[in-house]
Write a protein that holds these residues in place. Sequence first.
Motif, mmCIF file in Angstrom:
data_model
loop_
_atom_site.group_PDB
_atom_site.id
_atom_site.type_symbol
_atom_site.label_atom_id
_atom_site.label_comp_id
_atom_site.label_asym_id
_atom_site.label_seq_id
_atom_site.Cartn_x
_atom_site.Cartn_y
_atom_site.Cartn_z
ATOM 1 N N MET A 142 44.752 33.006 49.204
ATOM 2 C CA MET A 142 43.966 32.877 47.663
ATOM 3 C C MET A 142 45.045 32.629 46.767
ATOM 4 O O MET A 142 46.191 33.153 46.941
ATOM 5 N N ALA A 143 44.800 31.828 45.962
ATOM 6 C CA ALA A 143 45.621 31.305 44.568
ATOM 7 C C ALA A 143 44.840 31.107 43.580
ATOM 8 O O ALA A 143 43.591 30.678 43.774
ATOM 9 N N ARG A 144 45.280 31.196 42.401
ATOM 10 C CA ARG A 144 44.697 30.640 41.073
ATOM 11 C C ARG A 144 45.585 29.908 40.343
ATOM 12 O O ARG A 144 46.497 30.388 39.766
ATOM 13 N N LEU A 145 45.011 28.639 39.854
ATOM 14 C CA LEU A 145 45.810 27.705 39.078
ATOM 15 C C LEU A 145 45.218 27.957 37.416
ATOM 16 O O LEU A 145 44.021 27.571 37.595
ATOM 17 N N PRO A 146 46.114 28.329 36.707
ATOM 18 C CA PRO A 146 45.704 28.581 35.513
ATOM 19 C C PRO A 146 45.068 27.253 34.686
ATOM 20 O O PRO A 146 45.640 26.205 34.694
ATOM 21 N N GLY A 147 43.922 27.190 34.011
ATOM 22 C CA GLY A 147 43.692 26.156 33.295
ATOM 23 C C GLY A 147 44.013 26.041 31.838
ATOM 24 O O GLY A 147 44.449 26.848 31.351
ATOM 25 N N ALA A 148 43.400 24.735 31.325
ATOM 26 C CA ALA A 148 43.842 24.524 29.963
ATOM 27 C C ALA A 148 42.993 25.444 28.957
ATOM 28 O O ALA A 148 43.576 25.696 27.888
ATOM 29 N N ASP A 149 41.685 25.673 29.255
ATOM 30 C CA ASP A 149 40.825 26.374 28.317
ATOM 31 C C ASP A 149 40.466 27.736 29.289
ATOM 32 O O ASP A 149 39.590 27.738 29.937
ATOM 33 N N PRO A 150 41.017 28.779 28.893
ATOM 34 C CA PRO A 150 41.070 30.182 29.690
ATOM 35 C C PRO A 150 39.341 30.642 29.142
ATOM 36 O O PRO A 150 39.180 31.494 30.014
ATOM 37 N N THR A 151 38.743 30.167 28.276
ATOM 38 C CA THR A 151 37.437 30.557 27.793
ATOM 39 C C THR A 151 36.353 29.962 29.023
ATOM 40 O O THR A 151 35.303 30.390 28.718
ATOM 41 N N LEU A 152 36.687 29.213 29.603
ATOM 42 C CA LEU A 152 35.559 28.464 30.487
ATOM 43 C C LEU A 152 35.587 28.931 31.860
ATOM 44 O O LEU A 152 36.495 29.691 32.418
ATOM 45 N N PRO A 153 34.373 29.260 32.451
ATOM 46 C CA PRO A 153 34.235 29.616 33.619
ATOM 47 C C PRO A 153 35.102 29.012 34.863
ATOM 48 O O PRO A 153 35.463 27.840 34.604
ATOM 49 N N ALA A 154 35.563 29.772 35.738
ATOM 50 C CA ALA A 154 36.392 29.356 36.890
ATOM 51 C C ALA A 154 35.588 28.355 37.925
ATOM 52 O O ALA A 154 34.556 28.384 38.074
ATOM 53 N N LEU A 155 36.445 27.697 38.553
ATOM 54 C CA LEU A 155 35.866 26.889 39.728
ATOM 55 C C LEU A 155 36.615 27.047 40.857
ATOM 56 O O LEU A 155 37.890 27.461 40.966
ATOM 57 N N LEU A 156 35.818 27.451 42.054
ATOM 58 C CA LEU A 156 36.334 27.829 43.286
ATOM 59 C C LEU A 156 36.333 26.350 44.302
ATOM 60 O O LEU A 156 35.448 25.898 44.195
ATOM 61 N N LEU A 157 37.664 26.259 44.827
ATOM 62 C CA LEU A 157 37.704 25.316 45.646
ATOM 63 C C LEU A 157 37.864 26.003 46.874
ATOM 64 O O LEU A 157 38.955 26.829 47.239
ATOM 65 N N GLN A 158 36.876 26.103 47.945
ATOM 66 C CA GLN A 158 37.015 26.806 49.172
ATOM 67 C C GLN A 158 37.072 25.964 50.282
ATOM 68 O O GLN A 158 36.063 24.960 50.619
ATOM 69 N N GLY A 159 37.802 26.111 51.359
ATOM 70 C CA GLY A 159 37.875 25.615 52.493
ATOM 71 C C GLY A 159 38.154 26.527 53.733
ATOM 72 O O GLY A 159 38.923 27.616 53.325
ATOM 73 N N HIS A 160 37.968 25.912 54.974
ATOM 74 C CA HIS A 160 38.178 26.726 56.052
ATOM 75 C C HIS A 160 39.472 26.001 57.102
ATOM 76 O O HIS A 160 39.183 24.859 56.957
ATOM 77 N N LEU A 161 40.223 26.939 57.480
ATOM 78 C CA LEU A 161 41.400 26.039 58.234
ATOM 79 C C LEU A 161 41.181 26.393 59.985
ATOM 80 O O LEU A 161 41.941 25.670 60.372
ATOM 81 N N ASP A 162 40.168 27.035 60.129
ATOM 82 C CA ASP A 162 39.961 27.133 61.955
ATOM 83 C C ASP A 162 39.426 25.746 61.993
ATOM 84 O O ASP A 162 38.603 25.097 61.213
ATOM 85 N N VAL A 163 39.300 25.601 63.202
ATOM 86 C CA VAL A 163 38.696 24.494 63.994
ATOM 87 C C VAL A 163 38.209 24.700 65.329
ATOM 88 O O VAL A 163 38.414 25.569 65.682
ATOM 89 N N VAL A 164 37.176 23.892 65.728
ATOM 90 C CA VAL A 164 36.633 23.990 67.155
ATOM 91 C C VAL A 164 37.465 23.677 67.960
ATOM 92 O O VAL A 164 38.618 22.820 67.783
ATOM 93 N N PRO A 165 37.604 24.024 69.310
ATOM 94 C CA PRO A 165 38.562 23.410 70.556
ATOM 95 C C PRO A 165 38.496 22.077 70.759
ATOM 96 O O PRO A 165 37.396 21.465 70.309
ATOM 97 N N ALA A 166 39.420 21.371 71.227
ATOM 98 C CA ALA A 166 39.558 20.097 71.848
ATOM 99 C C ALA A 166 39.989 20.065 73.246
ATOM 100 O O ALA A 166 40.912 20.569 73.460
#
Length: 376
Positions: free
Chosen positions: A1-25
């Motif tokens: 988890m991390a948070r990158l501050p934006g130029a306008d702190p009054t605006l709602p935040a945006l979530l960038l979510q992703g998974h790092l696990d993969v299926v077998p190969a």
Amino acid sequence: MARLPGADPTLPALLLQGHLDVVPAEPGEWTVPPFAGEIRDGQLWGRGAVDMKCFCAMALTVVKSFVDSGTRPRRDVVLAFVADEEDRGEFGAQWLTRQHRSLFEGCAAAISETGGYTFHAPAVDGHDVRLYPVGTAERGTAHLKLTARGRAGHGSRRNDENAVIRLVAALNRLAMHEWPITLTPTVRAFLWRTGDALGVDVDQSDIEGTLARLGPAAALAETTVRNSTTPTMLEAGYKVNVIPGEATGQVDTRVLPGAEASFLSEIDELLGPHIEREFVTKQPPVQASLDSPWFTAMSDALLSEDPEAVVVPYCMGGGTDAKAFTPLGIECYGFDPLWLPKGFPYAKMAHGVDERVPVQGLRFGARVLQHFLRHC
């Protein structure tokens, strides 16, 4: 988890979510070692290249560019890279949203996998149209365990309470049932906007015919115009000449947004007596706003790199971790921008053999994401 501050702190935040696990190969099936991350023929090969380390890599590249240049995105960006999406999500996104909900305070929207990639489709006049489907909905996922009980006995004798027969009959009713076509807001918008781009007449009274006229583009909607019930697992008996007193099966069910209650009611009717059902997993459908500033910003970002892009909403037939974040009041979109050349077998890449993604496609996606984060 991390948070990158934006130029306008009054605006709602945006979530960038992703998974790092993969299926077998299975290495023996691959042209290159599946975990080598090898670049060959202008493509990055490896398990997870499409699902979904491409998004994670592009997101981190954009964040690094902001940090290195001293610039900021327009609003706060929350980054969440999780595990377990390829199983049940219990130890990844679901655990995070249950135990650390405060990490997502102020997030109004999220972007993640499966959307914003190039989909080449022929128009009626023959010219190539570049669609860019953005995920604005997902069917809900419920894995059901069915248990049939009856009277145990000898295999040679008549038994009207055979648990195996009861189970097989119920599963057959589920498998053979033709679920009615139901157009959700996302699928309806996809059909009309795609039809307009391709020069195809959309007939709401004949959706099957409309899909046929859409040609290859129908693949983006044909599994999401109805619910589905697919038997996948069976278990019964311990000896061929013994009728067991119990038989179990599992069914993969997918339900459209807004149809959950009626869907389960109809399943119960199809199962009939002597069958008990329970949820192995249950995740709700997802539906985000179609004509929102978020969708507009995604369209603008894609158009900044491909001025001929036709950006359309679409519903995902499967599921993502958006199902864990939506209950927090976060609007979740599938926006994983990639430029793909004509003929690239994108649909076969996720979980497939020789999974890969064009390097130029990744660079395109990083530029699109940077534009999006600067202006959304």
